[in-house]
Design a protein around this motif. Structure first.
Motif, PDB file in Angstrom:
ATOM      1  N   PHE A 146      49.852 145.243   6.740  1.00 20.00           N
ATOM      2  CA  PHE A 146      50.173 144.689   6.644  1.00 20.00           C
ATOM      3  C   PHE A 146      50.436 143.412   6.162  1.00 20.00           C
ATOM      4  N   ILE A 147      50.171 142.823   7.398  1.00 22.49           N
ATOM      5  CA  ILE A 147      49.749 141.286   7.915  1.00 22.49           C
ATOM      6  C   ILE A 147      48.427 140.947   7.451  1.00 22.49           C
ATOM      7  N   GLY A 148      47.458 141.415   7.255  1.00 17.16           N
ATOM      8  CA  GLY A 148      46.847 141.126   6.725  1.00 17.16           C
ATOM      9  C   GLY A 148      46.976 140.654   5.143  1.00 17.16           C
ATOM     10  N   ASN A 149      47.187 142.538   4.617  1.00 12.06           N
ATOM     11  CA  ASN A 149      47.574 142.043   3.074  1.00 12.06           C
ATOM     12  C   ASN A 149      48.070 140.362   3.155  1.00 12.06           C
ATOM     13  N   ILE A 150      48.953 140.071   3.830  1.00 12.22           N
ATOM     14  CA  ILE A 150      49.980 138.490   3.531  1.00 12.22           C
ATOM     15  C   ILE A 150      48.653 137.720   3.739  1.00 12.22           C
ATOM     16  N   MET A 151      48.297 137.551   5.222  1.00 10.20           N
ATOM     17  CA  MET A 151      47.032 135.942   5.270  1.00 10.20           C
ATOM     18  C   MET A 151      46.104 136.143   4.170  1.00 10.20           C
ATOM     19  N   LYS A 152      46.024 136.964   3.581  1.00 10.77           N
ATOM     20  CA  LYS A 152      45.297 137.176   2.131  1.00 10.77           C
ATOM     21  C   LYS A 152      45.587 136.608   0.991  1.00 10.77           C
ATOM     22  N   ALA A 190      44.924 132.489   3.551  1.00 12.63           N
ATOM     23  CA  ALA A 190      44.104 132.221   4.989  1.00 12.63           C
ATOM     24  C   ALA A 190      42.525 132.271   5.564  1.00 12.63           C
ATOM     25  N   ILE A 191      42.204 131.970   5.758  1.00 13.16           N
ATOM     26  CA  ILE A 191      40.901 131.806   6.422  1.00 13.16           C
ATOM     27  C   ILE A 191      40.320 132.712   7.778  1.00 13.16           C
ATOM     28  N   PRO A 192      39.956 133.803   8.133  1.00 14.68           N
ATOM     29  CA  PRO A 192      39.279 134.465   8.802  1.00 14.68           C
ATOM     30  C   PRO A 192      38.235 134.220   9.829  1.00 14.68           C
ATOM     31  N   ILE A 193      38.938 133.983  11.553  1.00 16.51           N
ATOM     32  CA  ILE A 193      37.840 132.902  12.418  1.00 16.51           C
ATOM     33  C   ILE A 193      37.867 133.456  13.442  1.00 16.51           C
ATOM     34  N   ASN A 194      36.761 134.227  13.897  1.00 12.94           N
ATOM     35  CA  ASN A 194      36.737 134.496  15.288  1.00 12.94           C
ATOM     36  C   ASN A 194      36.931 133.857  16.370  1.00 12.94           C
ATOM     37  N   ARG A 195      36.941 133.887  17.840  1.00 16.89           N
ATOM     38  CA  ARG A 195      37.563 132.991  18.127  1.00 16.89           C
ATOM     39  C   ARG A 195      36.830 132.771  19.265  1.00 16.89           C
ATOM     40  N   ASP A 196      35.229 132.894  19.426  1.00 17.11           N
ATOM     41  CA  ASP A 196      34.518 132.993  20.089  1.00 17.11           C
ATOM     42  C   ASP A 196      33.544 130.916  19.705  1.00 17.11           C
ATOM     43  N   GLY A 197      34.357 131.224  18.821  1.00 19.13           N
ATOM     44  CA  GLY A 197      33.819 129.179  18.558  1.00 19.13           C
ATOM     45  C   GLY A 197      32.655 129.479  17.609  1.00 19.13           C
ATOM     46  N   LYS A 198      32.046 130.778  17.145  1.00 23.92           N
ATOM     47  CA  LYS A 198      30.917 130.735  16.397  1.00 23.92           C
ATOM     48  C   LYS A 198      30.656 131.248  15.097  1.00 23.92           C
ATOM     49  N   ASP A 199      32.317 131.177  14.495  1.00 16.91           N
ATOM     50  CA  ASP A 199      31.931 131.737  13.449  1.00 16.91           C
ATOM     51  C   ASP A 199      31.681 130.473  11.963  1.00 16.91           C
ATOM     52  N   LYS A 219      43.135 133.982  13.376  1.00 14.11           N
ATOM     53  CA  LYS A 219      42.337 134.802  14.036  1.00 14.11           C
ATOM     54  C   LYS A 219      41.833 135.932  13.148  1.00 14.11           C
ATOM     55  N   ALA A 220      40.473 137.143  13.829  1.00 14.46           N
ATOM     56  CA  ALA A 220      39.918 138.022  12.537  1.00 14.46           C
ATOM     57  C   ALA A 220      40.988 139.117  12.541  1.00 14.46           C
ATOM     58  N   GLU A 221      41.442 139.379  13.738  1.00 15.11           N
ATOM     59  CA  GLU A 221      41.767 140.839  14.319  1.00 15.11           C
ATOM     60  C   GLU A 221      42.959 140.246  12.823  1.00 15.11           C
ATOM     61  N   LEU A 222      44.155 139.776  13.003  1.00 16.19           N
ATOM     62  CA  LEU A 222      45.061 139.964  12.048  1.00 16.19           C
ATOM     63  C   LEU A 222      44.988 140.407  10.637  1.00 16.19           C
ATOM     64  N   PHE A 223      43.471 139.912   9.819  1.00 16.12           N
ATOM     65  CA  PHE A 223      43.016 140.750   8.617  1.00 16.12           C
ATOM     66  C   PHE A 223      43.478 141.966   8.930  1.00 16.12           C
TER      67      PHE A 223
END
Length: 209
Positions: A72-78, A82-91, A64-68
Motif C-alpha cells: 500500500f505505502i510503496g504504491n503511494i510512494m511510487k 518519491a525516490i527510494p534511498i538506502n540509509r547507509d549513505g552509499k546509494d 527509505k527504501a523499506e517503505l517501497f
C-alpha cells in the motif's frame, strides 16, 4: 510532475493542520521557481507531511527504501514520485535520481540525518553528507528547515511548528584555483542553519503558549 501528488496533498494538508495544529513561518524564503533542496530535521514520521502541508510547490521526497516494499505505502510512494534511498549513505542510484530531479528544476526533500531520531535535536554525529554532495554538484539553493514540537515527539493535537530558513548555497572560494567546500563542510554548515531554524520554530511555540 503528476497530479496524484496534488490530490494527496490537498486531501492530507487540512488533516495535518487540524490533528497537529501545524503552523509555519519563513515560507517566503522558498523560491517559487527552479531547483530547490528542502533540508529538515527528522524525529517523526509526520515530518514529511508537515513540510508538504506548508508548501505550494510539488515535492520529491528521498525516502527509505523499506517503505517501497510494502504494497500500500510503496504504491503511494511510487505514484507521488518519491525516490527510494538506502540509509547507509552509499546509494549512488538515489543520488543520481535526485540530481536528475534537481536539474529538471524540481524541489526535493532530503533529511540530512538519514533517519528519525525521536525525541532528539540533530547532532553532528547523526549527519549524512549526501546533502552536501547534492548542493555541491547541482548548486541548488538549500532551505534549512526546523521542525519543532514539545519534546520532539509528534502527538495528536500538540502544536507543531515549521521554520523555513533563507537559502544556503555551496560556496567556491575566490582565487585562481576556485577551491570549493567539501561535501562535509557544506553539510555541516547546513546542519548549523537547521539548528537555528529549530530554535526559531521553538521560539514560536513558546510565544504561542
Amino acid at each position: 510532475m503528476n497530479s496524484y501528488y496534488d490530490k494527496i496533498r490537498s486531501f492530507l494538508a487540512p488533516i495535518i493542520h487540524f490533528l497537529f495544529r501545524s503552523r509555519a513561518k519563513g515560507t517566503e524564503n522558498i523560491p517559487q521557481n527552479g531547483a530547490v533542496i528542502i533540508a529538515p530535521n527528522h524525529f517523526s514520521f509526520i515530518d514529511p507531511f508537515l513540510v508538504a502541508a506548508h508548501m505550494s510547490r510539488r515535492l520529491t521526497f528521498l525516502a527509505k527504501a523499506e517503505l517501497f516494499k510494502t504494497p500500500f505505502i510503496g504504491n503511494i510512494m511510487k505514484k507521488i514520485g518519491a525516490i527510494p534511498i538506502n540509509r547507509d549513505g552509499k546509494d549512488s542510484a538515489a543520488l543520481r535520481a535526485a540530481i536528475k530531479a534537481l536539474r529538471e528544476e524540481n524541489v526535493i526533500v532530503i533529511f540530512p540525518q538519514g533517519k528519525r531520531y525521536r525525541g532528539k535535536k540533530p547532532e553532528k554525529s547523526q549527519l549524512k553528507y549526501g546533502i552536501g554532495f547534492l548542493a555541491n554538484i547541482t548548486k541548488a539553493p538549500v532551505i534549512p528547515t526546523g521542525i519543532y514540537t514539545r519534546g520532539f515527539r509528534s502527538i495528536l493535537f500538540r502544536k507543531s511548528f515549521v521554520s523555513f530558513g533563507k537559502p544556503v548555497f555551496a560556496e567556491i572560494s575566490e582565487g585562481i584555483e576556485g577551491i570549493k567546500e567539501t561535501n562535509e563542510e557544506v553539510s555541516e554548515r547546513i546542519l548549523a542553519q537547521i539548528m537555528d531554524e529549530i530554535e526559531s520554530a521553538q521560539s514560536s511555540a513558546v510565544f504561542s503558549e
